[in-house]
Design an enzyme around this catalytic site. Sequence first.
Site, mmCIF file in Angstrom:
data_model
loop_
_atom_site.group_PDB
_atom_site.id
_atom_site.type_symbol
_atom_site.label_atom_id
_atom_site.label_comp_id
_atom_site.label_asym_id
_atom_site.label_seq_id
_atom_site.Cartn_x
_atom_site.Cartn_y
_atom_site.Cartn_z
ATOM 1 N N GLU A 102 9.485 7.074 44.855
ATOM 2 C CA GLU A 102 10.895 7.256 44.475
ATOM 3 C C GLU A 102 11.211 6.530 43.168
ATOM 4 O O GLU A 102 10.547 5.571 42.804
ATOM 5 C CB GLU A 102 11.813 6.695 45.574
ATOM 6 N N ASP A 103 12.250 7.000 42.502
ATOM 7 C CA ASP A 103 12.675 6.314 41.277
ATOM 8 C C ASP A 103 13.479 5.059 41.598
ATOM 9 O O ASP A 103 13.234 3.986 41.063
ATOM 10 C CB ASP A 103 13.478 7.257 40.361
ATOM 11 N N ASP A 106 19.061 2.736 46.181
ATOM 12 C CA ASP A 106 20.379 2.139 45.973
ATOM 13 C C ASP A 106 20.936 1.773 47.356
ATOM 14 O O ASP A 106 20.634 0.714 47.889
ATOM 15 C CB ASP A 106 21.238 3.180 45.223
ATOM 16 N N PHE A 155 24.415 0.595 36.866
ATOM 17 C CA PHE A 155 23.906 1.951 36.670
ATOM 18 C C PHE A 155 22.911 1.982 35.517
ATOM 19 O O PHE A 155 23.200 1.509 34.415
ATOM 20 C CB PHE A 155 25.040 2.944 36.409
ATOM 21 N N ARG A 168 16.723 11.066 30.559
ATOM 22 C CA ARG A 168 15.489 10.799 31.301
ATOM 23 C C ARG A 168 14.317 10.456 30.385
ATOM 24 O O ARG A 168 13.363 9.818 30.799
ATOM 25 C CB ARG A 168 15.077 12.027 32.133
HETATM 26 P P1 5GP Z 1 20.732 6.009 47.656
HETATM 27 O O1 5GP Z 1 20.697 7.104 48.677
HETATM 28 O O2 5GP Z 1 19.651 4.980 47.857
HETATM 29 O O3 5GP Z 1 22.093 5.372 47.569
HETATM 30 O O4 5GP Z 1 20.587 6.681 46.266
HETATM 31 C C1 5GP Z 1 19.396 7.013 45.720
HETATM 32 C C2 5GP Z 1 19.570 8.005 44.599
HETATM 33 O O5 5GP Z 1 20.777 7.768 43.850
HETATM 34 C C3 5GP Z 1 18.445 7.865 43.619
HETATM 35 O O6 5GP Z 1 17.340 8.643 43.986
HETATM 36 C C4 5GP Z 1 19.097 8.289 42.336
HETATM 37 O O7 5GP Z 1 19.021 9.686 42.211
HETATM 38 C C5 5GP Z 1 20.533 7.883 42.478
HETATM 39 N N1 5GP Z 1 20.820 6.576 41.830
HETATM 40 C C6 5GP Z 1 21.149 5.419 42.436
HETATM 41 N N2 5GP Z 1 21.350 4.441 41.548
HETATM 42 C C7 5GP Z 1 21.131 4.983 40.331
HETATM 43 C C8 5GP Z 1 21.172 4.452 38.986
HETATM 44 O O8 5GP Z 1 21.460 3.276 38.701
HETATM 45 N N3 5GP Z 1 20.874 5.334 37.982
HETATM 46 C C9 5GP Z 1 20.543 6.635 38.222
HETATM 47 N N4 5GP Z 1 20.278 7.386 37.166
HETATM 48 N N5 5GP Z 1 20.490 7.153 39.472
HETATM 49 C C10 5GP Z 1 20.786 6.340 40.512
HETATM 50 MG MG MG Z 2 15.990 10.030 43.364
#
Ligand code: 5GP
Ligand code: MG
Length: 177
Positions: A102-103, A106, A155, A168
């Site tokens: 995963e990238d 959050d 962010f 990206r």
């Molecule tokens: P989660 O379900 O853990 O809250 O969110 C995960 C997804 O939210 C990540 O895969 C990503 O797509 C997006 N996301 C969360 N934080 C960031 C951030 O700081 N920057 C970007 N570009 N995407 C984020």
């Molecule tokens: Mg993602």
Amino acid sequence: MKKIQVKDKSFAISIPEAEILKQVQRVAAEINRDFAGREPLFLPVLNGSFIFAADLLREITLSCEVSFIKLASYSGVRSTGEIREVIGLASDITGRDVIIVEDIIDSGLTMAHMIETLERHNPASISVCSLLVKPDALKVQIPIHYRAMDIPNDFIVGYGLDYDGFGRNTRDIFTLV
Ligand code: 5GP
Ligand code: MG
């Protein structure tokens, strides 16, 4: 201080390429050590992890497979809210050691959903490997076996991650200012 503009927002460099690559190499070494003698199936999650996956996989010395997956969001009926379906699961993961790539994690809700979905296919094991984790934003408890870097609750864009589809294609990671 290096700055970039992505659409209407300004971002300042927060993690330079050299630091990212150092941590990616460390994580790859951990995976090479932990999976010695096994043949894991890497499942990078599109779109955000494409650059991380490319750098990580080139440091993996194991015999392994790679298959990209994606979470398709669509609105379900009102009572259940948003339903996210895992698409592209081309390989049979039954009995396999899978490593989700995963990238960023959050709230952790996306990863929790992903793990739950993959578990239904009875893999031998599921490991989570994330480029970035925001520890202060986590809302659910999920296992994070491998993480390149922890970041504050800001962010970020770059190195595969986007703002509204853009940004990206940078080597460094940038934080919203
Ligand atoms: P989660 O379900 O853990 O809250 O969110 C995960 C997804 O939210 C990540 O895969 C990503 O797509 C997006 N996301 C969360 N934080 C960031 C951030 O700081 N920057 C970007 N570009 N995407 C984020
Ligand atoms: Mg993602």
